[in-house]
Design a protein around this motif. Structure first.
Motif, PDB file in Angstrom:
ATOM      1  N   UNK A  57      40.819   8.293 -36.860  1.00 11.90           N
ATOM      2  CA  UNK A  57      39.783   7.826 -37.685  1.00 11.90           C
ATOM      3  C   UNK A  57      39.155   9.057 -38.626  1.00 11.90           C
ATOM      4  N   UNK A  58      39.343  10.341 -38.146  1.00  9.87           N
ATOM      5  CA  UNK A  58      38.757  11.395 -38.894  1.00  9.87           C
ATOM      6  C   UNK A  58      39.727  11.638 -40.021  1.00  9.87           C
ATOM      7  N   UNK A  59      40.953  11.147 -39.772  1.00  6.76           N
ATOM      8  CA  UNK A  59      42.113  11.353 -40.953  1.00  6.76           C
ATOM      9  C   UNK A  59      42.051   9.945 -41.718  1.00  6.76           C
ATOM     10  N   UNK A  60      41.949   8.966 -41.175  1.00  8.86           N
ATOM     11  CA  UNK A  60      41.943   7.613 -41.970  1.00  8.86           C
ATOM     12  C   UNK A  60      40.892   6.466 -41.525  1.00  8.86           C
ATOM     13  N   UNK A  61      39.793   6.525 -41.754  1.00 10.36           N
ATOM     14  CA  UNK A  61      38.670   5.924 -41.183  1.00 10.36           C
ATOM     15  C   UNK A  61      39.123   4.282 -41.020  1.00 10.36           C
ATOM     16  N   UNK A  62      39.804   3.758 -41.908  1.00 14.38           N
ATOM     17  CA  UNK A  62      40.232   2.235 -41.808  1.00 14.38           C
ATOM     18  C   UNK A  62      41.183   1.828 -41.067  1.00 14.38           C
ATOM     19  N   UNK A  63      41.879   2.862 -40.543  1.00 12.04           N
ATOM     20  CA  UNK A  63      43.052   2.293 -39.591  1.00 12.04           C
ATOM     21  C   UNK A  63      42.612   1.453 -38.504  1.00 12.04           C
ATOM     22  N   UNK A  64      42.836   0.294 -38.132  1.00 16.70           N
ATOM     23  CA  UNK A  64      42.539  -0.466 -37.053  1.00 16.70           C
ATOM     24  C   UNK A  64      43.131   0.018 -35.752  1.00 16.70           C
TER      25      UNK A  64
ATOM     26  N   UNK B 231      32.226   1.232 -27.521  1.00 20.79           N
ATOM     27  CA  UNK B 231      32.948   1.485 -28.635  1.00 20.79           C
ATOM     28  C   UNK B 231      33.548   0.388 -29.293  1.00 20.79           C
ATOM     29  N   UNK B 232      33.911  -0.794 -28.684  1.00 12.92           N
ATOM     30  CA  UNK B 232      34.309  -2.078 -29.198  1.00 12.92           C
ATOM     31  C   UNK B 232      33.044  -2.758 -29.947  1.00 12.92           C
ATOM     32  N   UNK B 233      31.892  -2.666 -29.242  1.00  9.01           N
ATOM     33  CA  UNK B 233      30.542  -3.249 -29.800  1.00  9.01           C
ATOM     34  C   UNK B 233      30.329  -2.279 -31.172  1.00  9.01           C
ATOM     35  N   UNK B 234      30.731  -1.172 -31.246  1.00  9.93           N
ATOM     36  CA  UNK B 234      30.246  -0.458 -32.545  1.00  9.93           C
ATOM     37  C   UNK B 234      31.442  -0.265 -33.590  1.00  9.93           C
ATOM     38  N   UNK B 235      32.415  -1.088 -33.209  1.00 12.17           N
ATOM     39  CA  UNK B 235      33.888  -1.236 -34.069  1.00 12.17           C
ATOM     40  C   UNK B 235      34.371  -0.109 -34.198  1.00 12.17           C
ATOM     41  N   UNK B 236      34.259   0.939 -33.325  1.00  8.63           N
ATOM     42  CA  UNK B 236      35.277   1.948 -33.334  1.00  8.63           C
ATOM     43  C   UNK B 236      36.756   1.683 -33.104  1.00  8.63           C
ATOM     44  N   UNK B 237      36.868   0.703 -32.191  1.00 15.28           N
ATOM     45  CA  UNK B 237      38.120   0.091 -31.972  1.00 15.28           C
ATOM     46  C   UNK B 237      38.038  -1.141 -32.191  1.00 15.28           C
ATOM     47  N   UNK B 238      39.118  -1.993 -32.454  1.00 10.98           N
ATOM     48  CA  UNK B 238      39.038  -3.279 -33.096  1.00 10.98           C
ATOM     49  C   UNK B 238      39.275  -4.227 -31.967  1.00 10.98           C
ATOM     50  N   UNK B 239      39.972  -4.110 -30.926  1.00 10.41           N
ATOM     51  CA  UNK B 239      40.215  -4.692 -29.776  1.00 10.41           C
ATOM     52  C   UNK B 239      40.348  -3.914 -28.594  1.00 10.41           C
TER      53      UNK B 239
END
Length: 820
Positions: A752-759, A774-782
């Protein structure tokens, strides 16, 4: 001339009589004083100090502890009063006189050094506080006042020392100050005046008292000193003395420095060659007046404290044992009014059968002067025997000796001690469950990895075999066994609080009624089921399946306890308000509205030792093939993850009751849930990372069959290097959480540091709170829980990849967006 000689002789005689009376008073004070009084001879100490070769003796004493110790052993203790023997806890007076230095310790030597320095500097009095050691080895704090007796200051041959125990008692401090003042004013002031108020003679004590020299005073009139009365009132007072022959009164005199002192004045009229003279003996009562005011205030405070005290306080006559007074707490302790107690013997406070013993105990305490920490019982009006701790003290008052008894109710203390032991057991149980839960979670994680391979390949095998074939049936049996194992792992994770099902607001009463309906068909006829289920309880946020499992497990266990003798199974549901006091007794329970599920049986019950272990996994009292020992462990895990608590009460032969508390919720505050979109095959580019080669091969096969383009890496560092080289070549990152060199969360962060929009999707054998956050904070998508089948995997991939478009995706693509 003859007249003046006669007057002088009379004055000398009266002075001698006054001195003699003063010595008698002093001896009586010394022997009967309530505080410790010493007479000491410091002459050997002075000779020792005079023999030291030093220019600055005070500096030597400050710097040389040995010189102080040598001086201490040279103190000659001449006499002590009985209060000193009691204070030092000595066998007798002779033991105290044997050696003063034996009672010095490090602290008291410091104070003794300051006393020596004061006397070396010319002081005739020293006041301080020190610590001394009693004959019993107990260290006590005392206030010290040491006064050089007049006429002995040159050779230090006579000192009077008072000691007062001030160990935490301010009243003793006030008493020390009073005694110190009393010693400082041993002789009363004396004034000889004529019938016009002219002063003819004064003694040294009055000079010190008033601050004027004798030469000045004999030239003055009483009017010059009187601060209270007018000249006319002074003349009237003298006329009254002349008429009556004597008088006693209190007044106030002005000192040389302008201050005023209160005096208690006793006057006597006598004639010198028919000339009326007034002899006035003046005692400085300034401090006594202040003390009197303080005493009155103290008595008022004592009365308020007595009434507001948490302990019961009784006052009784030391001789007769009749009750004189009691505070409100005392009245409540025995359940009687003040009128019912006052005038009754103190034995009425105690059980009838033991009154003779308590009568003897009371008189023994009264004679000893105190009693501390005796454990006895008092009799309440309703017949109850209440345990109390009694501390008693005998107090000498002008009107007689009284015994003050402080009764502390121990029933609450014993109850508190029992509650504390209960909480300690609860804490130990909670810590044990947490430890076992951590172990169970670790085992489940490794087991899930094994199941992933078994179920995954079996799932693929079903698709690769012909329907109806023997191979197909065999693979399906593998899948069935694998799903059973998956359910077992889910129970372990539920127990260890590392797995949570989907929760939504549910009413519990339909679930409970359904479980009871299923249960009726399988239990013996000798077991009666009684329902007390409220249908108006608020909902709880819960997993419906898990709550059903809780009811069935508890009810099944209850029926098992009654399978031989029969009995009654009671199932109840009610809304309760959990107070803070109750919540504090049960870890995990919080104050507020709760729905309480109660499952009670009349079976054989359990011992306290069994109750402490019932939530341990695989612990069971059932026979072989009758249970796995996971039922109550799963109940405990489910209830705890739902924010509730399980409370158990059981006695051998008395049945068992389980109370399950679940927090109630408001439907208006519960967010709505949405169904996941349907699963379809995909074609996107996926960077897949897992250091387990078996799982990696299986998951790669699943992804390929679904149509995805997969770049597989076994090493997270290699995967990160690949992503850095071509970050725009991937539509999704799929990674395992637990890997050797770098965990999945760290890898997601680096990408994400390289590409923040990567799911990013994280796969794990169990989910901890950190990953869930992390899931609640949308750092990971699932977050995908292992083991997972190909259909479940496809749905999660499509849910993430087909999610709502981002702001970047909504922007028109003009060829400059590097992610397209």
């Amino acid at each position: 001339m003859r007249r003046r000689l006669a007057s002088a002789e009379a004055t000398a005689t009266e002075t001698a009589l006054s001195l003699t009376a003063s010595k008698v008073r002093y001896r009586a004070l010394f022997d009967h004083a309530a505080v410790s009084l010493w007479e000491e001879d410091f002459s050997e100490v002075k000779r020792y100090l005079d023999g030291l070769e030093t220019a600055d003796l005070a500096e030597l004493l400050r710097d040389d502890p040995e010189a102080v110790r040598q001086a201490a052993v040279r103190v000659d203790l001449l006499d002590v009063n009985p209060a000193t023997v009691a204070l030092l806890e000595a066998p007798d007076k002779a033991e105290v006189l044997a050696g003063l230095h034996c009672h010095f310790n490090a602290k008291s030597l410091e104070v003794f050094r300051e006393e020596l320095i004061a006397f070396v500097g010319g002081a005739e009095r020293f006041d301080g506080e020190a610590s001394i050691t009693t004959f019993n080895g107990r260290e006590i704090e005392v206030a010290i006042s040491a006064v050089m007796v007049p006429g002995h200051a040159a050779d230090w041959s006579r000192l009077v020392v008072s000691l007062v125990d001030i160990s935490g008692h301010r009243r003793a401090e006030r008493q020390t100050r009073r005694i110190a003042r009393l010693l400082a004013t041993t002789l009363d002031g004396y004034i000889l005046a004529d019938d016009k108020g002219g002063i003819l003679e004064v003694n040294d004590a009055y000079c010190r008292m008033i601050g004027y020299p004798r030469e000045a005073l004999v030239e003055m009139n009483i009017r010059d000193l009187e601060a209270t009365w007018s000249p006319e009132e002074i003349e009237g007072r003298i006329a009254e003395i002349v008429a009556a022959g004597s008088a006693r009164f209190e007044t106030r005199h002005r000192r040389a420095d302008g201050s005023e002192i209160d005096l208690d004045v006793s006057t006597t009229l006598f004639f010198d060659e028919e000339e009326p003279l007034v002899a006035a003996f003046c005692r400085d009562v300034t401090e006594q007046r202040r003390a009197r005011a303080a005493l009155e205030a103290s008595e008022q405070r004592y009365r308020r404290l007595m009434e507001q005290a948490n302990d019961a306080i009784f006052l009784a006559d030391a001789e007769s044992g009749l009750l004189l007074d009691a505070n409100d707490r005392a009245l409540a302790l025995v359940g009687r009014s003040r009128d019912e107690l006052i005038g009754q013997p103190q034995t009425c406070l105690h059980p009838t059968d033991d009154q003779a013993k308590y009568r003897d105990t009371f008189h023994r305490h009264a004679a000893a002067g105190r009693a501390v920490g005796d454990i006895n019982h008092v009799l309440h009006k309703d017949g109850r025997h209440i345990p109390v701790e009694i501390s008693a003290a005998t107090i000498d008052l002008p009107e007689g000796r009284i015994v003050q008894g402080i009764f502390r109710d121990l029933s609450h203390r014993r109850q508190a001690a029992e509650e504390r032991r209960h909480l300690e057991r609860q804490l130990r149980q909670a810590q044990k469950m947490e430890t076992i839960g951590t172990l169970a979670g670790g085992i489940a994680h490794d087991f899930n990895n094994l199941l992933q391979a078994i179920l995954g390949y079996a799932d693929l095998g079903v698709e690769d075999t012909e329907e109806g074939s023997r191979a197909r049936r065999d693979v399906e049996r593998i899948l069935t066994a694998g799903h059973r194992a998956k359910e077992l792992v889910r129970q372990i994770l539920t127990f260890s609080r590392q797995a949570e099902g989907e929760r939504r607001p549910v009413q519990l009463h339909p679930i409970i009624k359904e479980a009871i309906k299923l249960l009726r068909a399988s239990i013996p006829a000798a077991i009666e089921i009684r329902e007390n289920i409220a249908t108006t309880c608020p909902p709880v946020l819960a997993d419906l399946t898990q709550i059903h499992q809780v009811v069935m497990n508890l009810a099944t266990n209850a029926c098992h306890a009654m399978r031989e003798q029969g009995g009654t199974l009671e199932v109840g549901l009610a809304m309760v308000e959990v107070e803070a006091v109750i919540a504090a007794r049960h870890p995990g329970l919080k104050p507020g509205r709760h729905v309480r599920l109660t499952v009670s049986d009349t079976g054989h019950g359990m011992t306290p030792q069994t109750v402490e272990r019932i939530f341990d996994p695989f612990f069971t009292t059932k026979g072989v093939d009758e249970g796995t020992g996971l039922g109550l462990s799963v109940v405990h895990g489910i209830v705890t993850t739902h924010g509730g608590a399980v409370v158990v009460e059981s006695t051998p032969g008395g049945g068992t009751t389980f109370d399950v508390y679940l927090p109630a919720v408001d439907l208006a505050q519960v967010p709505e849930t949405t169904e996941a979109p349907a699963a379809i095959p995909g074609h996107e580019r996926i960077l897949y990372v897992d250091d387990d080669h078996e799982i990696s091969t299986l998951t790669h096969e699943m992804l390929s069959r679904l149509g995805y383009q997969v770049a597989r890496c076994h090493d997270p560092t290699t995967a990160l290097a690949t992503f850095r080289g071509r970050p725009n070549d991937f539509d999704l990152l799929l990674t395992d959480q637990s890997m050797g060199r770098m965990d999945g969360v760290h890898l997601v962060g680096e990408c994400h540091a390289i590409r923040p929009d990567l799911p990013a999707i994280l796969m794990t054998g169990f989910s901890d709170k950190g990953v869930t956050k992390l899931l609640d904070e949308h750092v990971i998508a699932a977050l995908i829980q292992k083991p997972i089948l190909i259909r479940e995997l496809s749905r999660e991939l499509r849910r993430v990849l087909d999610g709502p478009p981002t702001d970047t995706e909504r922007a028109p693509d003009n060829g400059t967006n590097p992610n397209h």
